[in-house]
Structure formats: C-alpha cells, structure tokens
Scaffold this motif. Structure first.
Motif, PDB file in Angstrom:
ATOM      1  N   LEU A   1       5.126 -12.381   3.461  1.00  0.00           N
ATOM      2  CA  LEU A   1       6.107 -12.474   2.377  1.00  0.00           C
ATOM      3  C   LEU A   1       6.804 -11.153   2.082  1.00  0.00           C
ATOM      4  O   LEU A   1       8.010 -11.114   1.818  1.00  0.00           O
ATOM      5  N   PHE A   2       6.038 -10.080   2.086  1.00  0.00           N
ATOM      6  CA  PHE A   2       6.571  -8.785   1.637  1.00  0.00           C
ATOM      7  C   PHE A   2       6.706  -7.776   2.769  1.00  0.00           C
ATOM      8  O   PHE A   2       6.942  -6.594   2.512  1.00  0.00           O
ATOM      9  N   ASP A   3       6.541  -8.239   4.013  1.00  0.00           N
ATOM     10  CA  ASP A   3       6.674  -7.352   5.176  1.00  0.00           C
ATOM     11  C   ASP A   3       5.759  -6.138   5.023  1.00  0.00           C
ATOM     12  O   ASP A   3       6.198  -4.996   5.156  1.00  0.00           O
ATOM     13  N   GLU A   4       4.472  -6.410   4.760  1.00  0.00           N
ATOM     14  CA  GLU A   4       3.481  -5.353   4.603  1.00  0.00           C
ATOM     15  C   GLU A   4       2.411  -5.516   5.678  1.00  0.00           C
ATOM     16  O   GLU A   4       1.339  -6.072   5.434  1.00  0.00           O
ATOM     17  N   PRO A   5       2.713  -5.065   6.903  1.00  0.00           N
ATOM     18  CA  PRO A   5       1.747  -5.228   7.991  1.00  0.00           C
ATOM     19  C   PRO A   5       0.477  -4.416   7.744  1.00  0.00           C
ATOM     20  O   PRO A   5       0.502  -3.358   7.115  1.00  0.00           O
ATOM     21  N   LEU A   6      -0.642  -4.934   8.249  1.00  0.00           N
ATOM     22  CA  LEU A   6      -1.913  -4.242   8.104  1.00  0.00           C
ATOM     23  C   LEU A   6      -2.015  -3.116   9.124  1.00  0.00           C
ATOM     24  O   LEU A   6      -1.561  -3.244  10.263  1.00  0.00           O
ATOM     25  N   SER A   7      -2.649  -2.024   8.709  1.00  0.00           N
ATOM     26  CA  SER A   7      -2.943  -0.958   9.659  1.00  0.00           C
ATOM     27  C   SER A   7      -4.114  -1.386  10.532  1.00  0.00           C
ATOM     28  O   SER A   7      -4.766  -2.403  10.278  1.00  0.00           O
ATOM     29  N   GLY A   8      -4.388  -0.587  11.569  1.00  0.00           N
ATOM     30  CA  GLY A   8      -5.508  -0.910  12.442  1.00  0.00           C
ATOM     31  C   GLY A   8      -6.827  -0.931  11.690  1.00  0.00           C
ATOM     32  O   GLY A   8      -7.681  -1.793  11.929  1.00  0.00           O
ATOM     33  N   VAL A   9      -6.991   0.032  10.775  1.00  0.00           N
ATOM     34  CA  VAL A   9      -8.220   0.097   9.986  1.00  0.00           C
ATOM     35  C   VAL A   9      -8.352  -1.131   9.091  1.00  0.00           C
ATOM     36  O   VAL A   9      -9.433  -1.721   8.954  1.00  0.00           O
ATOM     37  N   GLN A  10      -7.241  -1.557   8.482  1.00  0.00           N
ATOM     38  CA  GLN A  10      -7.273  -2.727   7.613  1.00  0.00           C
ATOM     39  C   GLN A  10      -7.558  -4.005   8.405  1.00  0.00           C
ATOM     40  O   GLN A  10      -8.291  -4.882   7.945  1.00  0.00           O
ATOM     41  N   GLY A  11      -6.976  -4.096   9.591  1.00  0.00           N
ATOM     42  CA  GLY A  11      -7.249  -5.248  10.433  1.00  0.00           C
ATOM     43  C   GLY A  11      -8.721  -5.328  10.814  1.00  0.00           C
ATOM     44  O   GLY A  11      -9.330  -6.407  10.802  1.00  0.00           O
ATOM     45  N   ALA A  12      -9.310  -4.171  11.135  1.00  0.00           N
ATOM     46  CA  ALA A  12     -10.734  -4.133  11.450  1.00  0.00           C
ATOM     47  C   ALA A  12     -11.568  -4.512  10.224  1.00  0.00           C
ATOM     48  O   ALA A  12     -12.593  -5.202  10.339  1.00  0.00           O
ATOM     49  N   GLY A  13     -11.111  -4.061   9.046  1.00  0.00           N
ATOM     50  CA  GLY A  13     -11.814  -4.409   7.819  1.00  0.00           C
ATOM     51  C   GLY A  13     -11.805  -5.903   7.562  1.00  0.00           C
ATOM     52  O   GLY A  13     -12.818  -6.495   7.172  1.00  0.00           O
ATOM     53  N   ALA A  14     -10.650  -6.532   7.776  1.00  0.00           N
ATOM     54  CA  ALA A  14     -10.559  -7.985   7.595  1.00  0.00           C
ATOM     55  C   ALA A  14     -11.500  -8.708   8.553  1.00  0.00           C
ATOM     56  O   ALA A  14     -12.171  -9.677   8.177  1.00  0.00           O
ATOM     57  N   ALA A  15     -11.567  -8.212   9.800  1.00  0.00           N
ATOM     58  CA  ALA A  15     -12.461  -8.821  10.781  1.00  0.00           C
ATOM     59  C   ALA A  15     -13.919  -8.657  10.365  1.00  0.00           C
ATOM     60  O   ALA A  15     -14.734  -9.575  10.528  1.00  0.00           O
ATOM     61  N   LEU A  16     -14.265  -7.499   9.809  1.00  0.00           N
ATOM     62  CA  LEU A  16     -15.641  -7.269   9.356  1.00  0.00           C
ATOM     63  C   LEU A  16     -16.009  -8.197   8.203  1.00  0.00           C
ATOM     64  O   LEU A  16     -17.139  -8.701   8.132  1.00  0.00           O
ATOM     65  N   ILE A  17     -15.069  -8.429   7.284  1.00  0.00           N
ATOM     66  CA  ILE A  17     -15.341  -9.345   6.178  1.00  0.00           C
ATOM     67  C   ILE A  17     -15.611 -10.749   6.712  1.00  0.00           C
ATOM     68  O   ILE A  17     -16.567 -11.416   6.288  1.00  0.00           O
ATOM     69  N   LEU A  18     -14.789 -11.202   7.633  1.00  0.00           N
ATOM     70  CA  LEU A  18     -14.989 -12.523   8.216  1.00  0.00           C
ATOM     71  C   LEU A  18     -16.330 -12.607   8.937  1.00  0.00           C
ATOM     72  O   LEU A  18     -17.032 -13.628   8.861  1.00  0.00           O
TER      73      LEU A  18
END
Length: 313
Positions: free
Chosen positions: A267-284
């Motif tokens: 919606l807001f064109d706010e792509p995740l950084s590599g660290v944030q993407g890894a964080g999302a994967a860790l939460i899952l």
C-alpha cells in the motif's frame, strides 16, 4: 442386539491455532487503518469509534446466530477490556514520544509474556520447546521492528509507555483466556468491546481529542477497523483462545507485525530490508515451532455417558 451409538467428533487440535493465526492477520490491519485515518481524527478517537461501531454489529450477530441475549458479564471480561483499551491508548501515546520501531518491538514482547504469566498464575507450564520458540520469535520481532531505517528520536518515556502497553497485552490475553473458559466466544467479544468503548471514551476526554471528525469521511477508518480488526480480528482471537494454551497463543498472534509489514509494502511502497525479511521469516518459524509444544489430543474411545455435557461455542 447391539446398538451403535455415534460419539461426537474429537475437537480438531489445529482449529484453535488457525483461528488465532487468522485473527492475528486481521489485527495486523489495525496500524494500517489507523495510519489512513489520522488525517481527520485523533488516534484515541479512532480507537473509541472502532469499538463503538463494532458493538452493535456483535450484538446483532449474537442474537442472529445463537438466538439469545448475551450471557452475564464477568470480572475477567471487564479486566480484559480495560487492559486492551489501556494498551491501545498507551501504545498510541508512546508512538508520539519514541520511534515506531521501538514501540512496536516492545509492545510485541507482551505477547511473549503471556506464556510466563500463564505459567505463574494458571500453573500452566509450557513444554521446553516453547522456550526455543520464544527465543526465535523475539529475535524475529527485533529484526522486523528494528531492522529498517530508524527515523525519529527515541525517548525513554516513550519506551516506558510501550513497556507498560506490553504488560497490558499480557494481562489482556490472560484475562481473555480465563473469560473464554467461562463464557462463549461471542459473549466474550461482545462484552469486551462494550468495556473497551467505555474506557476509550474516558481516554479521549482526558487526551483532549475531539470525538467528531471534521468531515463524515473521517468515520471511514474506524468503521473499517470495527469490521476488520475488532469483529474479525479480535473475535477470531477470542474464539481461538478457547481452544489453545495461552503460551502458544501469545506466539501465534505475532503474525500481526509480519502481516502489517507485508500490507505496508504493497500500500505505502515500504519494502522490507534484508534484516526485516529475515525477521519475518524467524517469526513464522517461531510460530511453527511453538506448535511442537502443544499436547497432542488423543482420541479415546469410551462408552457414551448418560449425562450430556454443556459446551460453549
């Protein structure tokens, strides 16, 4: 001649976690709706109208589906409603004093504290694998919240407010679990919403915000939150709490920031950084790992009892 008696099906162990997962995803829309409504209304007023719009919808659903009036409210529902409304109020206040990353990470710690609170107050000790899942989920939440660009100034007062909100999240989940053990899901979510609306009204008055937006379009954001976050999200979470241990539920609902980040990206064109993407994967991964801590329900074939058990939906 033997008579065959059909026994009721065993409750599906995966249903509770699934309801919590779906509820957490819908709750993840809350910061999106809030962000879209801040141009016309204050954050505390948005929360008030979110509850106020949702209450009559939940009442109609309760009457239409279960064809009865709501059951009598109990103290656990009142406590849970107070905790949740104050949590939202403190978190919004903290956002004005510290960074969004700090506030989001600290508040998410409250979901982890649910397991320790259940262990302390309910004597519900989780399995050892749960502690591993907690470590993984905390690491993921830290990476997701703090791994992006840090804009804004941090303030210890804002961090302390977010910490207070985290404690209130734990209290809300614990009291909701206790309330759910005594009342049906629809009774709990209806009375929770009524209590939250009352507490939110007091917060709006204390904060000095206006209840009414400048234009009628200002009601769009809280109306969306009422349907998506309150009726859908919080309702599914309450239903899932009746079928899932509190410690496991606290980790599952960490899907909220993951889903919110994914929606913000689109919606807001706010792509995740590599660290944030890894964080999302860790939460899952932490959510998946926490399921290993659930006790598998055994299907026990027994003779039908002459007494019929009363169950809550």
């Amino acid at each position: 001649m033997t008579q065959t008696v059909e026994t009721p099906p065993v409750a599906r162990a995966w249903l509770g976690p699934l309801l919590l997962l779906l509820g957490g995803m819908l709750i993840g829309l809350a910061p999106i709706g809030l962000r879209m409504g801040l141009d016309t209304m204050g954050p505390q007023a948005i929360a008030f109208w979110r509850y106020t719009f949702a209450a009559p919808i939940l009442f109609i659903l309760l009457i239409g589906i279960e064809r009865r009036m709501p059951a009598r409210i109990n103290r656990y529902v009142i406590m849970a409603g107070i905790f949740f409304a104050l949590d939202i109020g403190l978190w919004h206040w903290g956002l004005t004093l510290t960074t969004v990353a700090n506030a989001t990470f600290i508040v998410n710690l409250g979901n982890i504290c649910v397991g320790f609170a259940a262990w302390l107050f309910l004597k519900d000790k989780p399995k050892p694998i749960w502690f591993v899942a907690v470590f993984v989920a905390i690491a993921g939440a830290a990476a997701l919240s703090l791994g992006g660009e840090t804009g804004g100034k941090t303030d210890i007062r804002g961090d302390l407010l977010a910490l207070g909100a985290a404690c209130l999240v734990a209290g809300y989940m614990l009291c909701s679990k206790l309330a759910r053990n005594r009342l049906g899901a629809m009774d709990v979510i209806f009375w929770l919403t009524v209590v939250e609306a009352g507490v939110a009204a007091i917060i709006v008055i204390v904060s000095g915000e206006s209840f009414i937006p400048a234009t009628l379009s200002g009601f769009a954001a809280p109306a969306f939150l009422a349907l998506a976050a309150q009726v859908g999200g919080q309702g599914l979470i309450i239903a899932g709490l009746g079928r899932t241990p509190a410690a496991i539920a606290g980790i599952i609902v960490l899907i909220q920031p993951v889903f919110a980040a994914a929606i913000s990206w689109q919606l807001f064109d706010e792509p995740l950084s590599g660290v944030q993407g890894a964080g999302a994967a860790l939460i899952l991964f932490g959510i998946w790992l926490s399921q290993r801590g659930m006790k598998r329900r055994r299907k026990i074939a027994s003779k039908p009892s002459q007494e019929t058990a009363k169950t809550h939906i």
